[in-house]
Design an enzyme around this catalytic site. Structure first.
Site, PDB file in Angstrom:
ATOM      1  N   GLU A  77      40.154  51.628  42.955  1.00  0.00           N
ATOM      2  CA  GLU A  77      41.314  52.166  43.932  1.00  0.00           C
ATOM      3  C   GLU A  77      42.395  52.756  42.852  1.00  0.00           C
ATOM      4  O   GLU A  77      43.057  53.519  43.321  1.00  0.00           O
ATOM      5  CB  GLU A  77      42.135  50.655  44.382  1.00  0.00           C
ATOM      6  CG  GLU A  77      43.132  51.360  45.728  1.00  0.00           C
ATOM      7  CD  GLU A  77      43.655  49.975  46.383  1.00  0.00           C
ATOM      8  OE1 GLU A  77      42.996  49.344  47.087  1.00  0.00           O
ATOM      9  OE2 GLU A  77      44.725  49.595  46.236  1.00  0.00           O
ATOM     10  N   HIS A 114      16.963  39.398  39.330  1.00  0.00           N
ATOM     11  CA  HIS A 114      15.949  39.279  40.304  1.00  0.00           C
ATOM     12  C   HIS A 114      16.221  40.014  41.570  1.00  0.00           C
ATOM     13  O   HIS A 114      15.643  39.943  42.664  1.00  0.00           O
ATOM     14  CB  HIS A 114      15.839  37.742  40.695  1.00  0.00           C
ATOM     15  CG  HIS A 114      15.497  36.900  39.400  1.00  0.00           C
ATOM     16  ND1 HIS A 114      13.958  36.441  39.192  1.00  0.00           N
ATOM     17  CD2 HIS A 114      16.099  36.424  38.517  1.00  0.00           C
ATOM     18  CE1 HIS A 114      13.876  36.078  38.147  1.00  0.00           C
ATOM     19  NE2 HIS A 114      15.063  35.928  37.842  1.00  0.00           N
ATOM     20  N   LYS A 117      45.609  53.202  56.991  1.00  0.00           N
ATOM     21  CA  LYS A 117      46.522  52.372  57.403  1.00  0.00           C
ATOM     22  C   LYS A 117      47.140  53.033  58.449  1.00  0.00           C
ATOM     23  O   LYS A 117      47.822  52.367  59.615  1.00  0.00           O
ATOM     24  CB  LYS A 117      47.518  51.916  56.390  1.00  0.00           C
ATOM     25  CG  LYS A 117      46.915  50.688  55.333  1.00  0.00           C
ATOM     26  CD  LYS A 117      48.196  50.433  54.529  1.00  0.00           C
ATOM     27  CE  LYS A 117      47.719  49.548  53.460  1.00  0.00           C
ATOM     28  NZ  LYS A 117      48.747  49.175  52.501  1.00  0.00           N
TER      29      LYS A 117
HETATM   30  O1  PA5 Z   1      46.521  47.594  44.818  1.00  0.00           O
HETATM   31  C1  PA5 Z   1      47.267  47.882  45.981  1.00  0.00           C
HETATM   32  O2  PA5 Z   1      48.287  48.305  46.154  1.00  0.00           O
HETATM   33  C2  PA5 Z   1      46.379  47.464  47.097  1.00  0.00           C
HETATM   34  O3  PA5 Z   1      45.172  46.984  47.089  1.00  0.00           O
HETATM   35  C3  PA5 Z   1      47.183  46.141  47.848  1.00  0.00           C
HETATM   36  O4  PA5 Z   1      47.070  45.048  46.827  1.00  0.00           O
HETATM   37  C4  PA5 Z   1      46.720  45.806  49.235  1.00  0.00           C
HETATM   38  O5  PA5 Z   1      46.783  46.799  50.059  1.00  0.00           O
HETATM   39  C5  PA5 Z   1      47.797  44.606  49.810  1.00  0.00           C
HETATM   40  O6  PA5 Z   1      48.906  45.205  49.692  1.00  0.00           O
HETATM   41  P1  PA5 Z   1      50.265  44.320  49.686  1.00  0.00           P
HETATM   42  O7  PA5 Z   1      50.475  43.362  48.654  1.00  0.00           O
HETATM   43  O8  PA5 Z   1      51.493  45.403  50.062  1.00  0.00           O
HETATM   44  O9  PA5 Z   1      50.267  43.564  51.257  1.00  0.00           O
END
Ligand code: PA5
Length: 456
Positions: A282, A311, A425
């Site tokens: 990410e 394996h 989203k």
């Molecule tokens: O790294 C990030 O920002 C995302 O992966 C969030 O952790 C994830 O979308 C969850 O978001 P939030 O903590 O705002 O619910």
């Protein structure tokens, strides 16, 4: 914690590193000047008060609950799972309560698969669970929907006041709905510092609270992180493990190594690969660089487990495309020892195992796989923890965070946003007709329809 990168240094790697001196210098500088975007680097030093508050809360609640249940996703779920798996008994939830020293079981409910939640309710008494609603943004649909379902169930069973004692929130101090709800309902809450992003938040109450509820030494995690922070301030790349890790991966990316495999040789570190996968993917998978140029960079993280995946995946690593960097994650000293009996001494294919420990077997197989991959000219490196403790784990988590940020600098991208996730989203909101997403809905409606010809 040690990083051994010998098996990356073939084919003139030292010269390649030397040539990148200007980029290394610029990245080093950026790690200092962009510090305000990296508030997670202060976490090892600035949480004394909140650590005490969490410990007091654990002591207050621990005897009253059977299970601590995290409702969160992504950066709000993967870290707590990884730390629990690393530091506690692998069958923690199955242990009798006294063996858990009265600490609760831990569950992490991230997905919104309806079956999972319903089946979860079959296994626990919800009135004896403490639900930790974790969301940095305070508005993530998956987390908030789970919260709303559970809140309703708790209120039906325990009344509003009773439910209040079974919900604790972890969120931003100002932004999002969760803090507003927590204050309005009178829920206990802990704050995620606003400048710390989701996937860099493991060492905030996001990760520390679940860990504290499972008896984990959270101060030890922070002390380990602080030690790694010192090592990561080193300007000489040959002395800075996180920067070197990032640089070698960066060079790999420029040479078509598009896959980053992390392969722990310890079940306790299995979920570290999941946590790393989110952090690396990410943070680094980005379409545009800091100058707005289309770059489409990133490296696909692959989770593997030694020896299990010897394996399964290692055949591909040894003979498939030259598109991977394999990172072995080893342990010098396992917490337990088990010896194989000398049952079949007269059978050559089994006799050699007699008297050998599983500790020796797993470490030897790791060394043998490293040798085989290196012989096949496959780039690999090894991270070794002397032992998996809160201290070494804190070092490891922090090491990967700095490596990720540094790789972002080398790639000249913003490692701290996630525009690709936002698009999905927003499309979800539009499909549900959420106010404010009318334009997105129109865009979706205008998209070409799928052809039945290609559905068989
Ligand atoms: O790294 C990030 O920002 C995302 O992966 C969030 O952790 C994830 O979308 C969850 O978001 P939030 O903590 O705002 O619910």
């Amino acid at each position: 914690m040690k990083l051994d990168f010998n098996n990356m240094m073939q084919n003139g790697m030292e010269a390649k590193i030397a040539k990148l001196a200007p980029q290394i210098k610029a990245a080093n500088e950026a790690m200092v000047t962009k510090r305000e975007k990296m508030a997670w680097r202060d976490l090892p030093y600035n949480q004394e008060r909140v650590v005490k508050e969490m410990s007091d809360y654990v002591n207050e609640m621990k005897g009253h609950i059977d299970a601590f249940v995290v409702l969160g996703i992504g950066g709000s779920a993967l870290g707590p799972l990884a730390v629990q798996q690393a530091l506690n008994h692998p069958f923690w939830n199955e242990l009798p309560r006294e063996k858990r020293k009265d600490y609760p079981k831990l569950y992490v409910l991230d997905n919104v698969d309806p079956e999972r939640l319903v089946y979860f309710f079959d296994t626990v008494d919800v009135t004896k669970c403490l639900f930790n609603v974790v969301s940095k943004s305070g508005s993530t649909s998956e987390t908030m929907s789970q919260f709303m379902i559970i809140q309703q169930i708790l209120e039906e069973k325990m009344g509003k006041e009773g439910a209040k004692s079974r919900i604790v929130c972890t969120t931003d101090a100002v932004n999002g709905n969760l803090i507003t709800i927590a204050k309005a309902e009178g829920y206990k809450y802990f704050i995620i510092p606003s400048a710390v992003g989701g996937r860099f938040s493991e060492l905030t109450p996001v990760g520390l609270l679940p860990a504290a509820f499972c008896g984990i030494d959270i101060k030890g995690l922070l002390v380990g992180a602080a030690q790694m922070d010192e090592r990561c301030k080193e300007a000489d790349i040959y002395k800075n493990p996180a920067h070197m890790y990032a640089l070698l991966h960066y060079i790999g990316m420029t040479e078509g190594k598009n896959i980053s495999v992390v392969m722990p040789y310890a079940d306790s570190l299995k979920f570290i690969s999941d946590w790393y996968a989110q952090l690396w993917a990410e943070s680094l998978g980005k379409a545009v660089d800091n100058n707005g140029k289309i770059v489409n960079v990133g490296q696909t993280p692959v989770k593997a487990l030694g020896v299990t995946d010897q394996h399964s995946q290692v055949q591909l690593y040894a003979e498939g495309p030259f598109d991977k960097i394999i990172v072995f994650l080893g342990v010098d000293e396992y917490r337990e020892t088990i010896t194989i009996p000398k049952t079949y001494g007269d059978m050559p294919s089994l006799g050699f195992l007699g008297g050998v420990t599983h500790n020796e077997l797993i470490k030897t197989e790791q060394a043998a796989t490293e040798y085989a991959l290196t012989k096949a000219n496959r780039q690999n490196m090894t991270i070794t923890l002397p032992k998996v403790t809160a201290h070494t784990l804190g070092q490891l988590l922090y090491f990967f965070e700095v490596a990720t940020a540094y790789a972002g600098e080398l790639l000249n991208i913003d490692a701290f946003d996630q525009p690709g996730v936002e698009e999905g989203k927003n499309a979800t909101y539009a499909m549900f007709g959420r106010p404010g997403y009318e334009a997105k809905k129109a865009e979706l409606d205008a998209a070409p329809a799928k052809s039945d010809k290609y559905v068989i």
